[in-house]
Design an enzyme around this catalytic site. Structure first.
Site, PDB file in Angstrom:
ATOM      1  N   ARG A 107     -21.650 -26.047 -39.802  1.00  0.00           N
ATOM      2  CA  ARG A 107     -22.814 -25.180 -39.647  1.00  0.00           C
ATOM      3  C   ARG A 107     -24.064 -26.048 -39.423  1.00  0.00           C
ATOM      4  O   ARG A 107     -24.177 -27.132 -39.993  1.00  0.00           O
ATOM      5  CB  ARG A 107     -22.957 -24.377 -40.941  1.00  0.00           C
ATOM      6  CG  ARG A 107     -24.070 -23.370 -40.982  1.00  0.00           C
ATOM      7  CD  ARG A 107     -23.720 -22.149 -40.221  1.00  0.00           C
ATOM      8  NE  ARG A 107     -24.603 -21.038 -40.537  1.00  0.00           N
ATOM      9  CZ  ARG A 107     -24.860 -20.051 -39.679  1.00  0.00           C
ATOM     10  NH1 ARG A 107     -24.302 -20.022 -38.484  1.00  0.00           N
ATOM     11  NH2 ARG A 107     -25.646 -19.049 -40.026  1.00  0.00           N
ATOM     12  N   THR A 387     -21.845 -15.418 -30.798  1.00  0.00           N
ATOM     13  CA  THR A 387     -20.881 -16.296 -31.377  1.00  0.00           C
ATOM     14  C   THR A 387     -19.618 -16.167 -30.552  1.00  0.00           C
ATOM     15  O   THR A 387     -19.468 -15.221 -29.795  1.00  0.00           O
ATOM     16  CB  THR A 387     -20.674 -15.777 -32.829  1.00  0.00           C
ATOM     17  OG1 THR A 387     -21.925 -15.811 -33.473  1.00  0.00           O
ATOM     18  CG2 THR A 387     -19.638 -16.501 -33.604  1.00  0.00           C
ATOM     19  N   THR A 405     -21.035 -20.979 -32.858  1.00  0.00           N
ATOM     20  CA  THR A 405     -22.113 -20.118 -32.386  1.00  0.00           C
ATOM     21  C   THR A 405     -23.380 -20.896 -32.055  1.00  0.00           C
ATOM     22  O   THR A 405     -23.596 -21.993 -32.592  1.00  0.00           O
ATOM     23  CB  THR A 405     -22.441 -19.060 -33.472  1.00  0.00           C
ATOM     24  OG1 THR A 405     -23.412 -18.152 -32.988  1.00  0.00           O
ATOM     25  CG2 THR A 405     -22.966 -19.702 -34.751  1.00  0.00           C
ATOM     26  N   ASN A 407     -25.906 -18.627 -32.288  1.00  0.00           N
ATOM     27  CA  ASN A 407     -26.513 -17.413 -32.822  1.00  0.00           C
ATOM     28  C   ASN A 407     -26.688 -16.373 -31.727  1.00  0.00           C
ATOM     29  O   ASN A 407     -25.729 -15.775 -31.297  1.00  0.00           O
ATOM     30  CB  ASN A 407     -27.819 -17.705 -33.570  1.00  0.00           C
ATOM     31  CG  ASN A 407     -28.194 -16.546 -34.493  1.00  0.00           C
ATOM     32  OD1 ASN A 407     -27.313 -15.805 -34.927  1.00  0.00           O
ATOM     33  ND2 ASN A 407     -29.454 -16.383 -34.796  1.00  0.00           N
ATOM     34  N   SER A 459     -22.212 -15.192 -41.203  1.00  0.00           N
ATOM     35  CA  SER A 459     -21.229 -14.117 -41.363  1.00  0.00           C
ATOM     36  C   SER A 459     -19.901 -14.464 -40.692  1.00  0.00           C
ATOM     37  O   SER A 459     -18.991 -13.633 -40.655  1.00  0.00           O
ATOM     38  CB  SER A 459     -21.763 -12.826 -40.744  1.00  0.00           C
ATOM     39  OG  SER A 459     -22.905 -12.404 -41.424  1.00  0.00           O
ATOM     40  N   GLY A 480     -20.253 -11.547 -33.257  1.00  0.00           N
ATOM     41  CA  GLY A 480     -21.058 -10.326 -33.448  1.00  0.00           C
ATOM     42  C   GLY A 480     -21.909 -10.294 -34.699  1.00  0.00           C
ATOM     43  O   GLY A 480     -22.070  -9.228 -35.299  1.00  0.00           O
ATOM     44  N   GLY A 481     -22.433 -11.456 -35.123  1.00  0.00           N
ATOM     45  CA  GLY A 481     -23.345 -11.467 -36.274  1.00  0.00           C
ATOM     46  C   GLY A 481     -22.677 -10.864 -37.510  1.00  0.00           C
ATOM     47  O   GLY A 481     -21.477 -11.042 -37.723  1.00  0.00           O
TER      48      GLY A 481
HETATM   49  N1  GLY Z   1     -25.112 -16.692 -36.234  1.00  0.00           N
HETATM   50  C1  GLY Z   1     -24.252 -15.702 -36.713  1.00  0.00           C
HETATM   51  C2  GLY Z   1     -23.607 -16.070 -37.997  1.00  0.00           C
HETATM   52  O1  GLY Z   1     -23.460 -17.253 -38.285  1.00  0.00           O
HETATM   53  O2  GLY Z   1     -23.256 -15.226 -38.751  1.00  0.00           O
END
Ligand code: GLY
Length: 578
Positions: A107, A387, A405, A407, A459, A480-481
């Site tokens: 991340r 993502t 991702t 984002n 997420s 999809g967030g």
């Molecule tokens: N950017 C979307 C997530 O990491 O949940």
């Protein structure tokens, strides 16, 4: 055949509806779901055919699922620029043939200069546009993708494939170009307002206003150069070499926050995968800084108290308990979850089945609760849009399920000068202003405030499910967030409770409730008027119009060992097996 014709249109309308909050003008549904793609030995399921092909070639040359997953990830950075990336980050979940599991957290990290109110102006308002958390130079966290791939390659690669063989196929495509689909061409244009503000993005993806047409070839020579350096010098080149210098210089020239020191200081981390169960089946998923695994396990734990199979797939009874369980788990997400290296996330308590029972007991069978009243649960004692996801299973049964991702689609919209690297806007996954909604309308708390060196809460939910004999059953993830979590959990429910194969389970209609805003998102044609009426009579509020909810990709192993690949009919992509 019909399926193949409809998929591109559906995919484009899906992504537009998801991120622009509009309803597609030509919503179409598939009357029936296609059969999963079959492969006796191995399978790669990704959102671009060229990337899946590259993954399969690596497997045929003797690489394992980790090698192939790295090659697919690097290829997607070239052929799937809306989400594939070098300038973002993600999570890779691995289960080896010996049953051991690993979670690699790559991340993004906030630059050191970032702090709690970096995205708030002097009036206390969130900064919009350039300078804010969603677009422009300040929106980016320090990318983790190459560091994560490097860690995975060195520790869990087969040792039979060289690093440069994983990078070279992507470099060649970046150099020689690839033919643009109608979908990608339309997607570039739909993002022209913000992409055109950044000269490199404007030149590369919008041809300075002379927009690409379907069938045109997109060449990315700067990205090919970057990949060439990374191929020869390794992933560290991105963090300490010429690429790092170019990123730091462009950031400095444009009031960005990322420095050479930030890049040098980036670390990918191995974390202990999160484990839980649903009706006796073991679920292996991503721990913090993802919220996905915890929220999914919480919902599944609550649902274990109901006869979901008996309620039926699209019944009001099932949607009601599902929405209520989601409301409670997302409320906990806002309060309790963040980067575990910065704050204590009470993971074990949140996924405890006794805690789920307490939460479940507050669900009324015929009345919706209000998100105002729900809030987060009291824990016992003390104790943590856009993502892409792909999954690889190799001939030995090693599996990699990877979500990464930048984002939003096209991330911060900034392509770093001289590199071809499109940067993330992952800073918006922090609570830019705790208590106020982000890009996805998510409200988050202090545990997820901006701090230098911290990872934003995610997420992303790469997940593996085992059969009761402990063998690999299926692996999946989604884009999809926050809706990723809903897509993954409902696919798991569809397989386990509704006896679906992986393609059916992914394609089946789903809902999303994320505590705030207090409304249920639902999909076109997913709810009959009578179902909606029953749920409204319980007090549920619905989004004004339907729209597609996330998009999943997965692989299932059938009883004969055949690999079954599935790409969501809501989106694009190709599963290839052999
Ligand atoms: N950017 C979307 C997530 O990491 O949940």
């Amino acid at each position: 055949m019909l399926h193949k014709i409809l998929r591109p249109t559906l995919a484009l309308t899906f992504v537009l509806s998801l991120f622009l909050s509009i309803v597609p003008l030509e919503v179409r549904v598939l009357a029936a779901t296609p059969e999963p793609v079959r492969g006796r030995h191995a399978m790669v399921a990704s959102q671009h055919e060229l990337a899946s092909k590259i993954g399969i070639e690596i497997l045929k040359k003797g690489g394992n699922a980790v090698d192939a997953a790295i090659a697919v990830g690097i290829a997607l950075a070239v052929v799937y620029p809306e989400a594939g990336n070098l300038g973002g980050g993600g999570f890779m979940l691995i289960r080896s043939k010996d049953g051991s599991t690993k979670a690699i957290d790559y991340r993004e990290m906030a630059p050191k200069a970032a702090s709690r109110d970096v995205f708030v102006d002097s009036k206390g308002e969130l900064i919009k546009g350039e300078g804010g958390s969603t677009v422009g130079y300040r929106a980016s966290g320090v990318p983790g993708t190459l560091a994560g791939f490097d860690l995975a390659f060195k520790k869990y690669g087969s040792g039979k494939i060289k690093w440069r063989d994983l990078v070279e196929p992507a470099r060649v495509i970046a150099q020689n170009g690839y033919v643009l689909s109608d979908r990608l061409v339309r997607l570039f244009i739909s993002y022209k307002e913000t992409l055109s503000k950044y000269p490199e993005s404007n030149r590369i993806f919008l041809r300075n206003g002379n927009y690409f047409k379907e069938g045109d070839v997109l060449r990315q020579p700067e990205l090919a150069e970057t990949l060439s350096r990374i191929s020869v010098q390794g992933a560290k080149e991105f963090y300490t070499g010429k690429t790092a210098q170019l990123i730091a210089a462009d950031m400095k020239a444009n009031n960005g926050l990322i420095t050479l020191d930030d890049l040098k200081g980036y670390v990918a981390k191995e974390r202990t995968p999160l484990k839980g169960s649903y009706r006796g089946y073991e679920i292996i998923t991503m721990p913090p800084p993802s919220s996905g695994g915890i929220v999914m396990l919480q919902v599944l734990n609550m649902l274990e108290g109901y006869d979901v199979k008996g309620m039926g797939l699209n019944s009001s009874a099932k949607f009601h308990v599902l929405a209520e369980a989601m409301r409670r788990s997302f409320a906990d997400r806002a309060e309790y979850m963040g980067d575990p290296d910065f704050s204590d996330v009470p993971v074990n308590k949140l996924i405890d089945k006794r805690y789920a029972e307490i939460r479940r007991n507050s669900i009324q069978p015929d009345r919706a609760s209000s998100s105002q009243d729900i809030r987060f649960g009291k824990l016992d004692g003390s104790e943590g849009m856009e993502t892409t996801h792909y999954t690889v299973v190799d001939k030995d049964g090693n599996v990699v399920t990877n979500t990464y991702t930048i984002n939003d689609l096209y991330g911060s919209r900034v392509t770093i000068k001289g590199t071809g690297v499109l940067m993330n806007d992952e800073m918006d996954d922090f609570a830019a202003r705790p208590g106020r909604p982000n890009l996805f309308g998510l409200v988050q708390g202090e545990r997820n405030k901006v701090e230098g060196g911290k990872r934003p809460l995610s997420s992303m939910t790469p997940t593996i499910v085992l059969r009761k004999d402990g063998s690999l059953w299926f692996a999946l993830g989604a884009r999809g967030g926050p809706r990723i979590i809903s897509a993954v959990m409902q696919t798991v429910i569809n397989v386990i409770d509704h006896d679906m194969n992986i393609q059916q389970a992914i394609d089946a209609p789903r809902i999303h409730q994320q505590w705030l805003p207090d409304e249920i998102l639902f999909e076109p044609y997913s709810m009959s008027p009578d179902t909606l009426n029953v749920m409204r009579s319980f007090g549920h509020k619905f989004a004004e119009r339907p729209g597609y909810i996330a998009s999943a990709t997965g692989i299932m192993i059938d009883k004969d060992g055949v690999r079954l690949g599935a790409i969501d009919s809501r989106s694009d992509g190709v599963a290839i097996g052999y």
